[in-house]
Design an enzyme around this catalytic site. Structure first.
Site, PDB file in Angstrom:
ATOM      1  N   ASP A  35       8.256   6.766  -3.541  1.00  0.00           N
ATOM      2  CA  ASP A  35       9.278   7.337  -2.653  1.00  0.00           C
ATOM      3  C   ASP A  35      10.274   8.216  -3.391  1.00  0.00           C
ATOM      4  O   ASP A  35      11.141   8.811  -2.756  1.00  0.00           O
ATOM      5  CB  ASP A  35      10.040   6.214  -1.924  1.00  0.00           C
ATOM      6  CG  ASP A  35       9.154   5.516  -0.925  1.00  0.00           C
ATOM      7  OD1 ASP A  35       9.542   4.457  -0.411  1.00  0.00           O
ATOM      8  OD2 ASP A  35       8.037   6.013  -0.678  1.00  0.00           O
ATOM      9  N   ARG A  70      14.990  10.176   9.644  1.00  0.00           N
ATOM     10  CA  ARG A  70      14.382   8.833   9.715  1.00  0.00           C
ATOM     11  C   ARG A  70      14.946   7.944   8.608  1.00  0.00           C
ATOM     12  O   ARG A  70      15.053   6.741   8.768  1.00  0.00           O
ATOM     13  CB  ARG A  70      12.859   8.927   9.541  1.00  0.00           C
ATOM     14  CG  ARG A  70      12.180   9.654  10.659  1.00  0.00           C
ATOM     15  CD  ARG A  70      10.690   9.508  10.552  1.00  0.00           C
ATOM     16  NE  ARG A  70      10.328   8.087  10.408  1.00  0.00           N
ATOM     17  CZ  ARG A  70       9.081   7.675  10.235  1.00  0.00           C
ATOM     18  NH1 ARG A  70       8.110   8.549  10.163  1.00  0.00           N
ATOM     19  NH2 ARG A  70       8.806   6.393  10.126  1.00  0.00           N
ATOM     20  N   LYS A  74      16.866   1.281   4.144  1.00  0.00           N
ATOM     21  CA  LYS A  74      16.020   1.378   5.351  1.00  0.00           C
ATOM     22  C   LYS A  74      14.851   0.411   5.240  1.00  0.00           C
ATOM     23  O   LYS A  74      14.547  -0.328   6.187  1.00  0.00           O
ATOM     24  CB  LYS A  74      15.487   2.806   5.481  1.00  0.00           C
ATOM     25  CG  LYS A  74      14.348   2.955   6.480  1.00  0.00           C
ATOM     26  CD  LYS A  74      13.826   4.360   6.617  1.00  0.00           C
ATOM     27  CE  LYS A  74      12.833   4.754   5.587  1.00  0.00           C
ATOM     28  NZ  LYS A  74      11.444   4.324   5.845  1.00  0.00           N
ATOM     29  N   ASN A  75      14.192   0.385   4.080  1.00  0.00           N
ATOM     30  CA  ASN A  75      12.951  -0.399   3.952  1.00  0.00           C
ATOM     31  C   ASN A  75      13.195  -1.883   3.755  1.00  0.00           C
ATOM     32  O   ASN A  75      12.241  -2.650   3.642  1.00  0.00           O
ATOM     33  CB  ASN A  75      12.075   0.188   2.847  1.00  0.00           C
ATOM     34  CG  ASN A  75      11.509   1.531   3.261  1.00  0.00           C
ATOM     35  OD1 ASN A  75      11.582   1.914   4.435  1.00  0.00           O
ATOM     36  ND2 ASN A  75      10.973   2.277   2.320  1.00  0.00           N
ATOM     37  N   ARG A  89      -3.254   4.990   5.435  1.00  0.00           N
ATOM     38  CA  ARG A  89      -2.367   3.820   5.540  1.00  0.00           C
ATOM     39  C   ARG A  89      -2.907   2.757   6.514  1.00  0.00           C
ATOM     40  O   ARG A  89      -2.287   2.415   7.513  1.00  0.00           O
ATOM     41  CB  ARG A  89      -0.961   4.266   5.940  1.00  0.00           C
ATOM     42  CG  ARG A  89      -0.393   5.234   4.903  1.00  0.00           C
ATOM     43  CD  ARG A  89       0.983   5.692   5.224  1.00  0.00           C
ATOM     44  NE  ARG A  89       1.966   4.642   4.970  1.00  0.00           N
ATOM     45  CZ  ARG A  89       3.269   4.827   5.228  1.00  0.00           C
ATOM     46  NH1 ARG A  89       3.674   5.949   5.758  1.00  0.00           N
ATOM     47  NH2 ARG A  89       4.139   3.859   4.986  1.00  0.00           N
ATOM     48  N   CYS A 107      -0.920   9.109   9.519  1.00  0.00           N
ATOM     49  CA  CYS A 107       0.377   9.456   8.923  1.00  0.00           C
ATOM     50  C   CYS A 107       0.140  10.630   7.972  1.00  0.00           C
ATOM     51  O   CYS A 107      -0.930  10.736   7.376  1.00  0.00           O
ATOM     52  CB  CYS A 107       0.907   8.218   8.189  1.00  0.00           C
ATOM     53  SG  CYS A 107       2.263   8.597   7.111  1.00  0.00           S
TER      54      CYS A 107
HETATM   55  C1  EPZ Z   1       6.090   0.851   2.316  1.00  0.00           C
HETATM   56  O1  EPZ Z   1       5.059   1.383   3.108  1.00  0.00           O
HETATM   57  C2  EPZ Z   1       7.304   1.730   2.544  1.00  0.00           C
HETATM   58  N1  EPZ Z   1       7.689   1.650   3.953  1.00  0.00           N
HETATM   59  C3  EPZ Z   1       6.979   3.175   2.143  1.00  0.00           C
HETATM   60  O2  EPZ Z   1       8.178   3.943   2.303  1.00  0.00           O
HETATM   61  C4  EPZ Z   1       6.571   3.184   0.678  1.00  0.00           C
HETATM   62  O3  EPZ Z   1       6.206   4.500   0.316  1.00  0.00           O
HETATM   63  C5  EPZ Z   1       5.382   2.231   0.465  1.00  0.00           C
HETATM   64  O4  EPZ Z   1       5.730   0.909   0.920  1.00  0.00           O
HETATM   65  C6  EPZ Z   1       4.979   2.122  -1.001  1.00  0.00           C
HETATM   66  O5  EPZ Z   1       6.076   1.685  -1.760  1.00  0.00           O
HETATM   67  C7  EPZ Z   1       8.395   0.576   4.383  1.00  0.00           C
HETATM   68  O6  EPZ Z   1       8.684  -0.339   3.627  1.00  0.00           O
HETATM   69  C8  EPZ Z   1       8.798   0.568   5.830  1.00  0.00           C
HETATM   70  P1  EPZ Z   1       1.882  -0.128   1.322  1.00  0.00           P
HETATM   71  P2  EPZ Z   1       3.713   0.511   3.348  1.00  0.00           P
HETATM   72  O7  EPZ Z   1       1.305  -1.043   2.331  1.00  0.00           O
HETATM   73  O8  EPZ Z   1       4.028  -0.927   3.320  1.00  0.00           O
HETATM   74  C9  EPZ Z   1      -2.752   0.841   1.078  1.00  0.00           C
HETATM   75  C10 EPZ Z   1       9.485   5.765   2.900  1.00  0.00           C
HETATM   76  O9  EPZ Z   1       9.465   6.891   2.411  1.00  0.00           O
HETATM   77  N2  EPZ Z   1      -2.911  -0.236   2.066  1.00  0.00           N
HETATM   78  O10 EPZ Z   1       2.614  -0.703   0.150  1.00  0.00           O
HETATM   79  O11 EPZ Z   1       3.040   1.071   4.545  1.00  0.00           O
HETATM   80  C11 EPZ Z   1      -1.982   2.030   1.629  1.00  0.00           C
HETATM   81  O12 EPZ Z   1      -2.864   2.920   2.283  1.00  0.00           O
HETATM   82  C12 EPZ Z   1       8.185   5.052   3.197  1.00  0.00           C
HETATM   83  O13 EPZ Z   1      10.522   5.090   3.116  1.00  0.00           O
HETATM   84  C13 EPZ Z   1      -4.193  -0.577   2.517  1.00  0.00           C
HETATM   85  O14 EPZ Z   1      -5.195   0.019   2.100  1.00  0.00           O
HETATM   86  O15 EPZ Z   1       2.870   0.879   2.050  1.00  0.00           O
HETATM   87  C14 EPZ Z   1      -1.382   2.637   0.381  1.00  0.00           C
HETATM   88  O16 EPZ Z   1      -2.343   3.459  -0.241  1.00  0.00           O
HETATM   89  C15 EPZ Z   1       7.005   5.982   3.083  1.00  0.00           C
HETATM   90  N3  EPZ Z   1      -4.343  -1.583   3.424  1.00  0.00           N
HETATM   91  C16 EPZ Z   1      -1.103   1.426  -0.512  1.00  0.00           C
HETATM   92  O17 EPZ Z   1      -1.922   0.370   0.000  1.00  0.00           O
HETATM   93  C17 EPZ Z   1      -3.260  -2.270   3.910  1.00  0.00           C
HETATM   94  O18 EPZ Z   1      -3.460  -3.203   4.739  1.00  0.00           O
HETATM   95  C18 EPZ Z   1       0.338   0.955  -0.503  1.00  0.00           C
HETATM   96  O19 EPZ Z   1       0.743   0.867   0.839  1.00  0.00           O
HETATM   97  C19 EPZ Z   1      -1.978  -1.926   3.448  1.00  0.00           C
HETATM   98  C20 EPZ Z   1      -1.828  -0.919   2.528  1.00  0.00           C
END
Ligand code: EPZ
Length: 433
Positions: free
Chosen positions: A311, A405, A25-26, A125, A120
């Site tokens: 995850d 999802r 998915k990701n 996020r 969320c």
């Molecule tokens: C991706 O989310 C995945 N989703 C998530 O999978 C996964 O849990 C996550 O990466 C971590 O591996 C998809 O790929 C569609 P991040 P993403 O940006 O990109 C902070 C699932 O279960 N952050 O890597 O949204 C954020 O708050 C889902 O399939 C900022 O502060 O996660 C978090 O604490 C859930 N500012 C950390 O970084 C930003 O601009 C990592 O988030 C971006 C992120």
């Protein structure tokens, strides 16, 4: 609202047989958004049939992109003709990953309006790193009426930049990577996420004519090109779906072979499963998992790839709940990803949360009893299904739209290997008492 009704075995359920793992998915989500970068047709294979994939198709169609019906696991996408550059709130609010159209729309069309993703369950996020990186590439970005309004510099083309993200962000890296492919000059992304899904996106972009170096590392170097062309790409296997089913076997016991997997991208998860006592035989595309007896407890901290993935945290906690001892899990990526704990305790687990650490005292599988529980996020739902198969009696998992999802008909895949799970709706607690 749909539910899953699970008749658990009170520690006697055993899973036996074979499960086919779908495309990730990701990886599929950013890859579908990357088709906006060209006017040519892009053929995708091994695309999973999931709620989030349907949402992304709807979003792309709303922009004017032609998206064929998903036939088996194939879809053809072409962003040709008049394409809108506005991703509206009503779709973005249902899926945060919609933010992934921002980079491609801005890079190809010079402008984008993308609704700010709402809150969320698992954390705030924010998307500040996506915005800062695009600004570094010359984009003018304002937040107006709940939308991110981004405009490329005069002339309509982004400019290559040296970007160091303040933390490792998966979709942040993906947005900036896609934008950089059409920028003028060179872009360097330091502190880039190196999850396999990011690498799969990069491989597809290269097959479209992009010039990218550093795949699989935290330093990506992108030489912008004038335009990209169509391609055919097979989406990488879903390592999280595979890990989820391996946790199911570890919790219930049995002998299950996963097919269409890529063991080479599952490192830390396989190591921890072995520590739990799961025996595994690997080939290039299969994992045969055999579990006998009670799992051993494992402690871990979630970190970015190639560390232990957030995850998989909830699914491992389900196995720890029925393990032969104590374990501690620390969640370092998201600030609120323990909502499954209370639900697990309703089934008889013994887990205490203190800040970002959850401590579990494993209990005998036969002491768990079925209950009405509620799914709160995608992976939490899966962990409740796992425990429901172990608990004695009936468990009803409510709000399984979360599950849909990211998992393709999980109940069918598990029933095919010996579980008793049916999709129902509107059942009350009377069913479990
Ligand atoms: C991706 O989310 C995945 N989703 C998530 O999978 C996964 O849990 C996550 O990466 C971590 O591996 C998809 O790929 C569609 P991040 P993403 O940006 O990109 C902070 C699932 O279960 N952050 O890597 O949204 C954020 O708050 C889902 O399939 C900022 O502060 O996660 C978090 O604490 C859930 N500012 C950390 O970084 C930003 O601009 C990592 O988030 C971006 C992120």
């Amino acid at each position: 609202m749909e539910q899953l009704k699970i008749i658990g075995g009170g520690g006697t359920t055993r899973l036996n047989g074979s499960i086919r793992i779908g495309g990730a998915k990701n990886a599929a989500l950013p890859i579908m958004c990357a088709t906006l970068l060209t006017g040519d047709a892009v053929q995708l294979r091994n695309v999973p049939s999931l709620r989030d994939i349907n949402t992304t198709s709807k979003l792309l169609r709303e922009l004017g992109v032609s998206v064929s019906e998903l036939e088996h696991d194939k879809v053809t996408i072409q962003a040709y003709g008049t394409i809108s550059t506005k991703a509206t709130y009503d779709l973005v609010k249902t899926m945060r990953a919609s933010i992934l159209v921002l980079g491609p729309l801005l890079a190809r069309f010079g402008e984008a309006w993308v609704s700010l993703p709402g809150g969320c369950a698992i954390g705030a996020r924010p998307v500040d790193q996506h915005i800062k990186g695009l600004q570094a590439m010359g984009a003018e970005i304002t937040i107006e009426h709940g939308y991110i309004h981004a405009k490329a510099p005069a002339g309509g083309r982004l400019i290559g930049a040296h970007i160091v993200t303040e933390m490792i962000t998966v979709t942040g890296t993906e947005n900036l990577l896609m934008a950089a492919t059409l920028a003028s000059g060179t872009t360097i992304i330091e502190n880039a996420a190196c999850e396999p899904e990011v690498t799969d996106l990069a491989k597809m972009l290269i097959s479209m004519g992009a010039k990218i170096e550093g795949l699989g590392t935290s330093r990506l170097v992108i030489e912008g090109v004038e335009q990209l062309h169509g391609t055919t790409h097979t989406v990488v296997s879903d390592r999280i779906e595979a890990g989820t089913f391996l946790c199911a076997v570890a919790a219930t016991g049995g002998d299950v072979t996963l097919t269409h997997v890529d063991p080479t991208i599952m490192g830390a998860v396989l190591d921890k499963l072995r520590e739990m006592g799961l025996q595994m035989e690997l080939t290039d595309t299969t994992i045969r998992a055999v579990m006998t007896g009670q799992p051993k407890p494992v402690s871990f901290k979630t970190t970015e790839y190639p560390g232990f993935p957030t995850d998989m945290q909830a699914q491992f906690m389900a196995v720890n709940a029925v393990a032969s001892g104590a374990s501690r899990v620390t969640e370092t990526i998201f600030e609120n990803r323990f909502m499954h704990v209370q639900e697990m305790n309703r089934l008889g687990a013994s887990i205490v949360v203190d800040g970002n650490t959850a401590s579990t005292e494993g209990v005998l599988p036969e002491t768990l009893s079925g209950a009405m529980v509620m799914a709160t996020d995608l992976r939490a739902s899966a962990s409740l299904v796992i425990l429901g198969m172990v608990a004695g009696g009936t468990t009803i998992v409510d709000r399984i739209y979360h599950l849909d999802r990211g998992y393709q008909r999980m109940e069918e895949k598990l029933t095919a290997v010996g579980a008793t799970i049916t999709r129902v709706q509107g059942l009350s607690e009377d069913e479990v008492l």
